[in-house]
Design an enzyme around this catalytic site. Structure first.
Site, PDB file in Angstrom:
ATOM      1  N   HIS A  13      31.955  74.774  15.350  1.00 57.52           N
ATOM      2  CA  HIS A  13      33.422  74.675  15.240  1.00 57.52           C
ATOM      3  C   HIS A  13      33.896  74.568  13.787  1.00 57.52           C
ATOM      4  O   HIS A  13      34.745  73.749  13.459  1.00 57.52           O
ATOM      5  CB  HIS A  13      33.954  73.523  16.100  1.00 57.52           C
ATOM      6  N   HIS A  60      38.112  64.849  13.354  1.00 58.16           N
ATOM      7  CA  HIS A  60      37.756  64.728  11.940  1.00 58.16           C
ATOM      8  C   HIS A  60      38.802  63.941  11.153  1.00 58.16           C
ATOM      9  O   HIS A  60      39.040  64.207   9.980  1.00 58.16           O
ATOM     10  CB  HIS A  60      37.579  66.118  11.330  1.00 58.16           C
ATOM     11  N   HIS A 195      24.133  71.720   8.746  1.00 58.77           N
ATOM     12  CA  HIS A 195      24.932  71.730   7.527  1.00 58.77           C
ATOM     13  C   HIS A 195      24.982  70.344   6.917  1.00 58.77           C
ATOM     14  O   HIS A 195      24.877  69.329   7.615  1.00 58.77           O
ATOM     15  CB  HIS A 195      26.334  72.290   7.750  1.00 58.77           C
ATOM     16  N   GLU A 242      26.260  66.449  14.588  1.00 61.46           N
ATOM     17  CA  GLU A 242      27.219  66.899  15.602  1.00 61.46           C
ATOM     18  C   GLU A 242      26.535  67.536  16.815  1.00 61.46           C
ATOM     19  O   GLU A 242      27.127  67.621  17.891  1.00 61.46           O
ATOM     20  CB  GLU A 242      28.189  67.909  14.991  1.00 61.46           C
TER      21      GLU A 242
END
Length: 281
Positions: A13, A60, A195, A242
Site C-alpha cells: 500500500h 499512518h 522496506h 507491516e
C-alpha cells in the site's frame, strides 16, 4: 444462510501509488507493470461479486496517533470519510460501510476474547485507500462493495505478534460464518513488503525474502506466524513488519487455498507484492 469469506488478497500500500492513480499516470513505464497486475484481480472480483471487503491496514497518523494507538481498531459505521494526510483530501468517493455486519463482527470478536477498539467514526488513508482503488475501481462516484476497516498497530511498540494476527483472522472467519444473512466477504491484508525508511539500512531491499514470504503465506502460514518482530525486521526491514497484517487475511481462509494470481515488482524502496487466494472447497 450465513456469511462466507470467498477470497483473500495480500497487497502492498505505498502512498505514491495513490498519487500516480489520481494524476492518471498509471500507464507510464515505471508504473504500468504495477497497475497492470491488478487488472485480472478486478476482473476476478467482479466474477466473485463480494458484498463486503474487510480491509486490514495500518493508520499512518491520519486518524490515530502515538498518544492513542489501538492494537486492533474495527470500524462500526455506515460510512467512512477520506482522511487528509497533509496534501489535501484525495478525489475518491466516501467509503460505504455495512453497519449490521460490523456490529456482528465487533460483538463476536469480543466474545472470542479479542479486546478490540470499536470505532463509530473513522477516516481512512492510503493504507486503506490504495488497496481499495487497486482492487475495486470506483465507477460513477460509487464503490462496488461495502467495507469494514480493521486497523492494526504496526507503529508503536509493543506490537501484536504475527501469531496473534493469524488468530485474529481465524476469529474473523468464525464471526463471518455466524452472520445470519447471506454475505460474500473478501478480506484484504495490506502493507509491506520489504522496506526500511530510516537509519543506515534506508532503502535496502530483500527480494529473496519477499518471494519466500509469498510462497509461505500461501502454503505454510504457520511458519510465518512463528517469526518474532526482530526476525521480521531483519528479513524485511523495519517497516516490513507491516506484513503481519497479511497474516490476518491468511488466518481468515481455510488451511488449503488455491492461488489465482501473484505478482512482485520492486522499482522503488518498497517491494510491491500481490497475491490472491481462494479457500479450498
Amino acid at each position: 444462510m450465513a456469511g462466507r469469506i470467498v477470497a483473500g488478497i495480500g497487497t502492498s500500500h505505498v502512498p505514491s501509488i495513490g498519487g500516480a492513480y489520481d494524476r492518471q499516470r498509471t500507464q507510464e513505464p515505471a508504473w504500468k507493470p504495477l497497475f497492470d497486475a491488478y487488472v485480472p484481480v478486478r476482473e476476478w472480483l467482479r466474477e466473485l461479486r463480494p458484498d463486503v471487503a474487510i480491509m486490514v491496514y495500518n493508520d499512518h497518523g491520519a486518524d490515530f496517533f502515538f498518544d492513542k494507538y489501538p492494537t486492533f481498531a474495527v470500524g462500526c459505521a455506515d460510512r467512512y470519510g477520506i482522511a487528509d494526510e497533509g496534501f489535501g483530501t484525495r478525489p475518491l468517493p466516501e467509503i460505504p460501510g455495512h453497519l449490521a455486519f460490523s456490529q456482528h463482527l465487533c460483538r463476536e470478536l469480543v466474545y472470542d476474547e479479542f479486546d478490540i477498539t470499536v470505532c463509530q467514526r473513522m477516516r481512512v488513508e492510503h493504507g486503506f485507500l490504495v488497496p481499495m482503488h487497486l482492487c475495486f475501481d470506483p465507477k460513477d462516484g460509487h464503490w462496488p462493495v461495502a467495507s469494514v476497516p480493521i486497523a492494526v498497530n504496526v507503529l508503536q511498540h509493543p506490537l501484536p505478534t504475527a501469531r496473534r494476527c493469524l488468530r485474529l483472522g481465524q476469529a474473523i472467519a468464525r464471526a463471518t460464518a455466524s452472520f445470519a444473512q447471506e454475505l460474500r466477504v473478501v478480506i484484504i491484508g495490506t502493507g509491506g513488503m520489504s522496506h526500511q525508511l530510516t537509519g543506515s539500512a534506508f532503502g535496502d531491499m530483500h527480494k529473496d525474502n519477499d518471494l519466500d514470504f509469498l510462497d509461505r503465506i500461501e502454503s505454510d502460514p504457520d511458519s510465518l506466524a512463528g517469526l518474532t518482530h526482530q526476525q521480521m525486521m531483519e528479513r524485511f526491514g523495519v517497516e516490513g513488519i507491516e506484513l503481519i497484517m497479511w497474516l490476518v487475511m491468511r488466518g481468515a481462509l481455510s488451511q488449503g487455498v488455491q492461488r489465482r494470481h501473484r505478482h512482485y515488482y520492486a522499482p522503488m524502496t518498497t517491494g510491491m507484492g500481490l497475491i490472491t487466494l481462494e479457500p479450498s472447497a
